[in-house]
Design a protein around this motif. Structure first.
Motif, PDB file in Angstrom:
ATOM      1  N   ASN A  73       4.126   4.327   2.904  1.00 47.21           N
ATOM      2  CA  ASN A  73       3.942   3.018   2.251  1.00 47.21           C
ATOM      3  C   ASN A  73       4.112   1.917   3.280  1.00 47.21           C
ATOM      4  O   ASN A  73       4.817   2.064   4.286  1.00 47.21           O
ATOM      5  CB  ASN A  73       4.902   2.828   1.068  1.00 47.21           C
ATOM      6  CG  ASN A  73       6.354   2.796   1.491  1.00 47.21           C
ATOM      7  OD1 ASN A  73       6.767   1.843   2.130  1.00 47.21           O
ATOM      8  ND2 ASN A  73       7.127   3.826   1.157  1.00 47.21           N
TER       9      ASN A  73
ATOM     10  N   GLN B 251      -0.139  12.228   0.682  1.00 53.40           N
ATOM     11  CA  GLN B 251      -1.185  13.042   1.327  1.00 53.40           C
ATOM     12  C   GLN B 251      -0.591  14.336   1.883  1.00 53.40           C
ATOM     13  O   GLN B 251       0.585  14.395   2.232  1.00 53.40           O
ATOM     14  CB  GLN B 251      -1.833  12.250   2.476  1.00 53.40           C
ATOM     15  CG  GLN B 251      -2.538  10.992   2.026  1.00 53.40           C
ATOM     16  CD  GLN B 251      -3.097  10.211   3.213  1.00 53.40           C
ATOM     17  OE1 GLN B 251      -2.576  10.328   4.335  1.00 53.40           O
ATOM     18  NE2 GLN B 251      -4.151   9.447   2.971  1.00 53.40           N
TER      19      GLN B 251
ATOM     20  N   ASN C 196       0.841  -1.195   0.000  1.00 59.24           N
ATOM     21  CA  ASN C 196       0.000   0.000   0.000  1.00 59.24           C
ATOM     22  C   ASN C 196       0.881   1.251   0.000  1.00 59.24           C
ATOM     23  O   ASN C 196       1.846   1.349   0.769  1.00 59.24           O
ATOM     24  CB  ASN C 196      -0.908   0.034   1.238  1.00 59.24           C
ATOM     25  CG  ASN C 196      -1.947  -1.072   1.190  1.00 59.24           C
ATOM     26  OD1 ASN C 196      -2.542  -1.312   0.154  1.00 59.24           O
ATOM     27  ND2 ASN C 196      -2.152  -1.739   2.326  1.00 59.24           N
ATOM     28  N   ASN C 197       0.539   2.219  -0.818  1.00 60.74           N
ATOM     29  CA  ASN C 197       1.268   3.480  -0.915  1.00 60.74           C
ATOM     30  C   ASN C 197       0.282   4.644  -0.919  1.00 60.74           C
ATOM     31  O   ASN C 197      -0.844   4.506  -1.423  1.00 60.74           O
ATOM     32  CB  ASN C 197       2.100   3.526  -2.204  1.00 60.74           C
ATOM     33  CG  ASN C 197       3.168   2.438  -2.235  1.00 60.74           C
ATOM     34  OD1 ASN C 197       4.249   2.626  -1.706  1.00 60.74           O
ATOM     35  ND2 ASN C 197       2.839   1.308  -2.850  1.00 60.74           N
ATOM     36  N   SER C 198       0.714   5.789  -0.357  1.00 55.43           N
ATOM     37  CA  SER C 198      -0.164   6.972  -0.354  1.00 55.43           C
ATOM     38  C   SER C 198       0.682   8.250  -0.401  1.00 55.43           C
ATOM     39  O   SER C 198       1.823   8.279   0.063  1.00 55.43           O
ATOM     40  CB  SER C 198      -1.058   6.978   0.893  1.00 55.43           C
ATOM     41  OG  SER C 198      -0.267   7.136   2.052  1.00 55.43           O
TER      42      SER C 198
END
Length: 436
Positions: A98, A78, A74-76
């Motif tokens: 991540n 923001q 999972n990566n983001s």
């Protein structure tokens, strides 16, 4: 002139020999072998059996563990702001975070009320059912090949009988023409002889059509090109030593339909065992080894990693399901009862079919002897009538009657042999004892 004519005759003879050699002589043994190799229904039943064999494994019964590997990434990005307990705040635009998790896990059902063992036995019974179905298909097809083959033999024999009657009709026409030429017969006698010859030729043409169509049908059953030309043997051998009690005993052991019903009872009983297994708890073991990594642009922890073993077990027990368990057990018991009724019914049908077919078989054996005697008498009568017709002591009507009697006697004898052979094939098919 004589040499030229002789050359033409030799060429014609060689052509006929070459043509006859081009036709294969198909024996019943070869026909059965070709059908076993080529027939599509047999191939389908054989593949179905292989499917059942492939399915009859402990893995398909649920006895082996399941091992899975997994990866989750999972990566983001923001815009993040945080206010801490002491009142200070911090913020970051386009903060990247991540997390990566990966590992292997194992799940294994170690107890399910013995359902998995019942399921394995059921898969093995389904394999036996597929084997019985394959043998049934082979028996049916071999019986069909035999019936069609001997029908072709019968058609061939009737062709020979019509060929014989045409030879006789041509002799009669020649005699009538000679007698008319010397004034011992009227033109009416010649015309009657010609009409009868034409009638015989029409019958021969119709018989050739039936013979050709029977060849096409046999080629179709053998799953080969319908245009393949061949000849069959000109003899029908009937086994006249069949005994009803022996056939009944063989049928109880070898009839594939009866065997299928017995297997169906066993399958239904194993299905009931699987249903009853739901009364017991289900126990599963689980374990795995996992890796975890995470990165954060903002917060107290910017990076963390973890790896290690996890293990445990789970158990579940059905306490109440709206009486579905009771309902399923009841329907399974009724299914067992129905399969037992079906077995009794199949036994009764088989006994009845064997008894009626055997009676037909005995009648046809008697008809063979009777028609063989009739053919001999009709042949002798025709020979005497032909001699009398040559010297002009009988009428053309009497001669034609003797001729037709002989042809009909040959046809009836051929039919009697064919019908007896069909009865023999039917009995051996029911007993599961037909030769292939």
């Amino acid at each position: 002139m004589y040499t030229k004519t002789l050359f033409k005759c030799l060429v014609l003879l060689l052509f006929c020999v070459a043509k006859s050699n081009a036709q294969e002589v198909l024996t019943i043994e070869n026909a059965v072998k070709i059908a076993l190799d080529n027939n599509f229904e047999i191939k389908i039943a054989s593949n179905n059996l292989k499917i059942n064999e492939t399915n009859a494994t402990i893995g398909n019964a649920g006895m082996l563990p399941k091992v899975t590997a997994s990866v989750v990434d999972n990566n983001s990005i923001q815009n993040t702001s945080q206010i801490r307990q002491d009142g200070t705040s911090t913020s970051l635009s386009n903060a990247k975070n991540n997390s990566l998790n990966y590992g292997v896990g194992l799940d294994w059902t170690i107890f399910d009320g013995m359902r998995m063992f019942a399921q394995l036995d059921q898969l093995k019974e389904l394999q036996k059912l597929g084997d019985a179905e394959l043998r049934r298909t082979i028996l049916v097809k071999v019986g069909q090949v035999n019936s069609t083959y001997y029908d072709l033999v019968q058609q061939q024999q009737q062709l020979a009988a019509l060929d014989t009657t045409i030879v006789i009709s041509k002799q009669r026409l020649t005699l009538a023409q000679n007698r008319f030429a010397i004034g011992k017969a009227s033109k009416l006698e010649v015309l009657n002889a010609q009409v009868d010859l034409n009638t015989d030729q029409v019958s021969l043409l119709r018989q050739k059509e039936l013979y050709a169509n029977a060849k096409i049908l046999l080629n179709q059953i053998l799953a080969r090109d319908s245009k393949i030309n061949f000849k069959v043997i000109n003899e029908v051998k009937v086994d006249n030593a069949l005994i009803l009690d022996n056939l009944l005993e063989l049928a109880k052991k070898q009839n594939p339909q009866l065997e299928s019903q017995i297997i169906n009872i066993r399958i239904a009983e194993l299905q009931l065992k699987q249903v009853k297994a739901n009364r017991y708890p289900t126990v599963k073991l689980n374990t795995g080894y996992n890796f975890a990594e995470s990165h954060s642009s903002l917060g107290f922890t910017s990076e963390s990693t973890a790896r290690g073993l996890n293990y445990g077990f789970s158990a579940s027990l059905n306490l109440f399901d709206g009486f579905a368990q009771h309902r399923n057990e009841k329907t399974s018991k009724l299914t067992i009862e129905n399969t037992k009724y079906a077995l009794e019914q199949q036994n009764q049908i088989l006994s009845t079919q064997l008894a009626t077919s055997y009676q037909t078989y005995l009648t046809n054996l008697e008809l063979i002897n009777l028609e063989e005697n009739n053919e001999a008498i009709a042949k002798q009568n025709l020979e005497i009538t032909l001699d009398k017709f040559r010297i002009g002591t009988i009428t053309t009507l009497e001669f034609r009657t003797a001729q037709l009697n002989y042809v009909n006697a040959k046809v009836r004898y051929s039919n009697a042999q064919f019908e007896a052979k069909l009865s023999e094939i039917a009995l051996k098919e029911l007993a599961g004892n037909i030769s292939f």
